[in-house]
Write a protein that holds these residues in place. Structure first.
Motif, mmCIF file in Angstrom:
data_model
loop_
_atom_site.group_PDB
_atom_site.id
_atom_site.type_symbol
_atom_site.label_atom_id
_atom_site.label_comp_id
_atom_site.label_asym_id
_atom_site.label_seq_id
_atom_site.Cartn_x
_atom_site.Cartn_y
_atom_site.Cartn_z
ATOM 1 N N SER A 65 0.746 -1.267 0.425
ATOM 2 C CA SER A 65 0.469 0.209 -0.338
ATOM 3 C C SER A 65 0.918 1.287 -0.462
ATOM 4 C CB SER A 65 -0.744 -0.306 0.673
ATOM 5 O OG SER A 65 0.507 0.012 2.490
ATOM 6 N N HIS B 207 2.391 2.329 2.668
ATOM 7 C CA HIS B 207 2.715 2.397 3.897
ATOM 8 C C HIS B 207 3.562 1.529 4.931
ATOM 9 C CE1 HIS B 207 -0.974 4.155 3.581
ATOM 10 N NE2 HIS B 207 -1.826 3.644 3.083
ATOM 11 N N TYR C 104 5.472 0.156 7.962
ATOM 12 C CA TYR C 104 5.146 -0.453 9.527
ATOM 13 C C TYR C 104 6.376 -1.095 9.887
ATOM 14 C CZ TYR C 104 0.810 -0.282 7.628
ATOM 15 O OH TYR C 104 -1.015 0.181 7.324
ATOM 16 N N VAL D 175 3.842 3.376 12.526
ATOM 17 C CA VAL D 175 3.753 3.032 11.029
ATOM 18 C C VAL D 175 4.160 5.343 10.252
ATOM 19 C CG1 VAL D 175 1.557 4.192 11.709
ATOM 20 C CG2 VAL D 175 1.466 3.032 9.757
ATOM 21 N N TRP E 263 2.812 6.799 7.368
ATOM 22 C CA TRP E 263 1.523 6.790 5.697
ATOM 23 C C TRP E 263 2.623 7.173 4.436
ATOM 24 C CZ3 TRP E 263 -1.297 3.895 7.919
ATOM 25 C CH2 TRP E 263 -1.684 3.991 9.291
ATOM 26 N N ARG E 264 1.565 6.658 3.791
ATOM 27 C CA ARG E 264 1.922 6.929 2.284
ATOM 28 C C ARG E 264 2.354 7.942 2.101
ATOM 29 N NH1 ARG E 264 -0.868 4.151 -2.094
ATOM 30 N NH2 ARG E 264 -1.909 6.398 -1.725
ATOM 31 N N SER E 265 1.640 8.550 1.701
ATOM 32 C CA SER E 265 1.997 10.545 1.533
ATOM 33 C C SER E 265 2.858 11.091 2.819
ATOM 34 C CB SER E 265 0.873 11.052 2.287
ATOM 35 O OG SER E 265 0.814 10.924 4.099
ATOM 36 N N ARG E 266 3.965 10.466 3.822
ATOM 37 C CA ARG E 266 5.030 11.004 4.179
ATOM 38 C C ARG E 266 5.808 10.388 4.419
ATOM 39 N NH1 ARG E 266 1.329 11.178 9.613
ATOM 40 N NH2 ARG E 266 0.822 13.356 10.084
ATOM 41 N N ASP F 280 2.561 7.483 15.306
ATOM 42 C CA ASP F 280 2.011 7.907 13.614
ATOM 43 C C ASP F 280 2.444 8.770 13.831
ATOM 44 O OD1 ASP F 280 1.351 8.745 11.372
ATOM 45 O OD2 ASP F 280 -0.581 9.353 12.249
#
Lengths: 398, 79
Positions: free
Chosen positions: A42, A44, A46, A59, A61-64, A96
């Motif tokens: 995805s 992301h 982990y 975690v 997230w992909r946007s970061r 996060d």
């Protein structure tokens, strides 16, 4: 035993925990080592952050992830900024992460990436600014440590391949404080000194920290400003330094740089030998073809035509000569005959001939006496006969 | 620097010239007299190059900057 059972649902409890944690642990920096790193399909990330005493799920997230300037991996020490969240379906809490940096080398790496991006944007790495490396440098400048392995490596390669070059060394410190300034100044000095055809700037291998001077902006700008073509030789086969990007040519090691700047003299001598051989062959071929042309000319009809002409001419000359002889004899004979006839005629007219026939000539005082009236009694005269002259005197007048 | 024969002058130009000579000789459109001249020139150039290439000792000099800002070259003390 309690009479009042205060029962709450798991969901409710988790909700309260979530609220409590997320309120009490707002955004913060944490430090730890990465383990169980997974880059999910995805996009992301982990992983677990841990230290000697505890571990924390993490975690990102992909946007970061898109803003990452390095690739996180297991065992890497990092500092991460983020906030604690709770993931109710699994009943666990996690951090996060908004931002993450490697610890230690991470700072350098970030600085490297920042500078690389900046200089690239300014166009310092553009291939249009790359200067060609001269094929036969006469004087090679070297900016490196006087005591390092790099100089020895370069020296031994140059000694083997092309010892006829001059090497000008600008000794500098290649690591530690002030190294970048020294390297940059040496490059500038080489340019001001002049007469250098190509510059090797570098050092032998080492850790990222050891090689750091070659990632400094000061050095990059000096390389970019150099009028002398520069070969970078920062001894790290795999990783590129900023100097490598700006340099006109990148060599993986100092030895390789030396190999790149000079042609091997044995190869050159062989090339020259081959050229001579080809030249000899070409001229031999040409000579042979000239010989052939001459030979074919010698036997050609046109070339032999003059000889034929000469033969024809000599034949004609012979003919002319013959006919000339005939005519000539005729002329001689005719002339001879005329001569004889004229001679006879002439003889007939000769007074002496007349005297012979009995006539004589009388002279008085040297003048011919053609009339009897001119002579008087007592005059002296001379009578010429064909064989002599006598003197006489007139005895009787008329 | 006096006008000494440098590698650049000698090797670069000479090799280029030698290649030109070989090329024109190979094309075979050079008059014979010129061809012989070319050949002699080629041999002379090749000899000069070989001479130059045969020097055996690498010389390393150190560039240092004087107080006045002028440059000096010293023999490298490190052997």
């Amino acid at each position: 035993m309690s009479t009042e059972k205060n029962v709450v649902t798991i969901t409710e409890l988790t909700r309260q925990i979530k609220q409590s944690l997320e309120t009490n642990f707002p955004r913060m920096w944490v430090e730890g080592e990465i383990s169980n790193f997974k880059h999910h399909t995805s996009g992301h990330l982990y992983f677990t952050l841990k230290d000697e005493g505890a571990q924390l799920s993490a975690v990102m997230w992909r946007s970061r992830v898109a803003n990452l300037t390095f690739s996180p991996e297991d065992g890497m020490k990092v500092v991460a900024r983020g906030s604690i969240t709770v993931y109710p379906p699994r009943g666990n809490y996690q951090i996060d992460i908004e931002q993450i940096q490697p610890v230690g080398i991470g700072e350098l790496q970030l600085a490297f990436e920042r500078l690389k991006k900046k200089l690239a944007a300014e166009g310092l790495f553009d291939s249009t600014y790359k200067k060609p490396i001269p094929e036969f440098p006469d004087r090679i400048g070297i900016v490196t440590s006087e005591t390092g392995a790099a100089l020895q490596d370069i020296r031994s390669v140059l000694s083997r391949r092309q010892p006829s070059v001059d090497v000008i060394l600008a000794p500098v410190r290649v690591q530690g404080a002030g190294a970048a300034e020294e390297i940059a100044e040496a490059i500038e000095q080489m340019n001001r000194y002049g007469g250098i055809d190509v510059l090797i700037v570098g050092r032998g291998g080492g850790s990222l920290e050891d090689l750091w001077a070659f990632n400094e902006e000061r050095v990059a700008r000096a390389i970019y400003a150099s009028k002398i073509p520069i070969v970078s030789a920062v001894g790290h086969e795999i990783d590129f330094s900023i100097a490598d990007f700006v340099a006109d040519l990148r060599a993986p090691t100092p030895s390789a740089a030396a190999e790149l700047v000079v042609r091997d003299r044995m190869e050159l001598l062989e090339d020259i030998g081959n050229l001579c051989y080809t030249m000899r062959g070409a001229i031999d071929t040409q000579m042979a073809s000239f010989h052939e042309r001459v030979a074919s000319l010698l036997t050609s009809y046109s070339f032999n035509r003059p000889r034929d002409l000469v033969r024809e001419f000599s034949q004609r000359v012979d003919e002319i000569d013959r006919s000339l002889g005939v005519s000539f004899n005729h002329i001689i004979r005719t002339a001879h005959q005329r001569y004889n006839s004229l001679r006879h005629q002439l003889q007939a007219l000769n007074p002496k001939g007349v005297l012979k026939r009995g006539y004589s000539i009388v002279r008085k005082e040297g003048r011919i006496v053609s009339s009897a009236s001119l002579l008087h009694f007592g005059d002296g005269a001379e009578i010429q006969f064909h064989d002599g002259t006598i003197g006489v005197q007139v005895e009787k007048g008329k | 620097m006096a006008a000494k024969k440098t590698n650049k002058n000698l090797l670069e130009h000479s090799l280029k010239r030698l290649e030109e000579i070989v090329e024109s000789l190979e094309q075979g459109d050079v008059p014979l007299d010129d061809a012989v001249d070319f050949y002699e020139e080629g041999i002379r150039i090749a000899k000069e190059c070989a001479e130059k290439l045969k020097s055996t000792e690498l010389r390393i000099k150190k560039l240092s900057k004087g107080i006045e800002g002028q440059f000096t070259l010293n023999e490298s003390d490190e052997e």
